[in-house]
Design a protein around this motif. Structure first.
Motif, short mmCIF file in Angstrom:
data_model
loop_
_atom_site.label_atom_id
_atom_site.label_comp_id
_atom_site.label_asym_id
_atom_site.label_seq_id
_atom_site.Cartn_x
_atom_site.Cartn_y
_atom_site.Cartn_z
N GLN A 29 0.75 -1.16 -0.08
CA GLN A 29 0.18 -0.09 -0.04
C GLN A 29 0.52 1.19 0.28
OE1 GLN A 29 -2.25 -0.89 3.30
NE2 GLN A 29 -4.63 -0.65 1.41
N ASP A 30 0.56 2.54 -0.40
CA ASP A 30 0.98 4.15 -1.03
C ASP A 30 0.74 4.35 0.51
OD1 ASP A 30 2.04 6.30 -1.55
OD2 ASP A 30 1.71 6.36 -3.89
N ILE A 31 1.97 4.75 1.18
CA ILE A 31 1.34 5.32 2.30
C ILE A 31 1.20 7.31 1.99
CG2 ILE A 31 2.50 3.57 3.79
CD1 ILE A 31 5.15 5.00 4.13
N PHE A 32 1.96 7.17 1.07
CA PHE A 32 0.54 8.36 1.05
C PHE A 32 0.37 8.78 0.21
CE2 PHE A 32 6.04 8.16 0.70
CZ PHE A 32 6.96 9.28 0.87
N ALA A 33 -0.62 8.05 0.06
CA ALA A 33 -1.73 8.29 -0.86
C ALA A 33 -2.89 7.96 0.67
CB ALA A 33 -2.11 7.39 -1.86
N LEU A 34 -2.24 7.29 1.59
CA LEU A 34 -3.25 6.87 2.60
C LEU A 34 -3.31 7.83 3.03
CD1 LEU A 34 -2.20 3.25 3.21
CD2 LEU A 34 -4.49 4.16 2.47
N GLY A 35 -2.40 8.77 3.83
CA GLY A 35 -1.70 10.40 3.78
C GLY A 35 -1.31 9.55 5.52
N TYR A 36 -0.87 8.93 5.46
CA TYR A 36 0.60 9.09 6.57
C TYR A 36 1.42 9.62 6.75
CZ TYR A 36 -2.55 5.23 7.97
OH TYR A 36 -4.18 4.02 8.17
N LYS A 63 14.58 9.41 -2.92
CA LYS A 63 13.50 9.46 -4.44
C LYS A 63 11.68 8.60 -3.17
CE LYS A 63 16.00 8.13 -7.32
NZ LYS A 63 16.00 6.61 -8.80
N ILE A 64 11.61 9.55 -4.03
CA ILE A 64 9.59 9.10 -3.06
C ILE A 64 9.13 7.55 -3.29
CG2 ILE A 64 8.15 10.34 -5.46
CD1 ILE A 64 6.32 10.89 -2.70
N ASP A 65 9.24 7.53 -4.80
CA ASP A 65 9.67 5.70 -5.09
C ASP A 65 10.11 5.23 -4.50
OD1 ASP A 65 7.14 6.92 -6.67
OD2 ASP A 65 8.30 6.61 -8.73
N ASN A 66 10.96 5.37 -3.61
CA ASN A 66 11.65 4.66 -3.01
C ASN A 66 11.24 4.39 -1.04
OD1 ASN A 66 14.22 3.70 -4.52
ND2 ASN A 66 15.30 4.98 -3.68
N PHE A 67 9.91 4.99 -1.42
CA PHE A 67 9.33 5.21 0.13
C PHE A 67 8.08 5.05 0.29
CE2 PHE A 67 13.14 7.67 0.48
CZ PHE A 67 14.23 7.09 1.83
N ARG A 68 7.46 4.65 -0.70
CA ARG A 68 5.84 5.22 -1.26
C ARG A 68 5.45 3.20 -0.22
NH1 ARG A 68 3.46 8.42 -3.56
NH2 ARG A 68 4.38 9.55 -5.68
N THR A 69 5.98 2.70 -0.38
CA THR A 69 5.46 1.31 0.26
C THR A 69 6.71 1.11 1.03
OG1 THR A 69 5.94 -0.26 -1.52
CG2 THR A 69 3.99 1.31 -1.50
N VAL A 70 5.90 0.15 2.18
CA VAL A 70 7.26 -1.11 2.73
C VAL A 70 7.66 -1.97 2.27
CG1 VAL A 70 7.52 -2.78 4.09
CG2 VAL A 70 5.42 -0.87 4.86
N ASP A 71 7.29 -2.41 0.88
CA ASP A 71 8.25 -3.41 -0.02
C ASP A 71 9.56 -2.38 -0.73
OD1 ASP A 71 6.98 -5.96 0.32
OD2 ASP A 71 5.88 -5.40 -1.26
#
Length: 84
Positions: A29-36, A63-71
């Motif tokens: 899950q994208d933690i940015f999109a979830l608002g966390y 880069k933001i893409d390296n931090f979007r998800t736990v994966d």
């Protein structure tokens, strides 16, 4: 997923859930999109990853893409962790 990445995923997920215990978060899950994530928590994630896994995040990896998800964060740790 390698053992290092699996362990990293568990630890990163625990860190996020420690801040947001009400979150129901999967590794994809994208933690940015979830608002966390806000700018302060993003910096805390960077510092947590560097300190916990003994790595230094080079500027080109911030880069933001390296931090979007736990994966994605687990894969980043895996890339930066020296092979045994």
């Amino acid at each position: 997923m390698t053992t290092v990445a699996a362990t990293a995923a568990d630890r990163i997920n625990a860190f996020i859930l420690g801040r947001f215990p009400q979150a129901e978060l999967s590794a994809e899950q994208d933690i940015f999109a979830l608002g966390y994530i806000n700018s302060l928590f993003a910096m805390e994630l960077v510092m947590f990853i560097e300190k916990t896994f003994g790595v230094t995040l080079p500027n080109d990896e911030l880069k933001i893409d390296n931090f979007r998800t736990v994966d994605a964060m687990s894969a980043l740790v895996d890339r930066l962790t020296p092979s045994a």
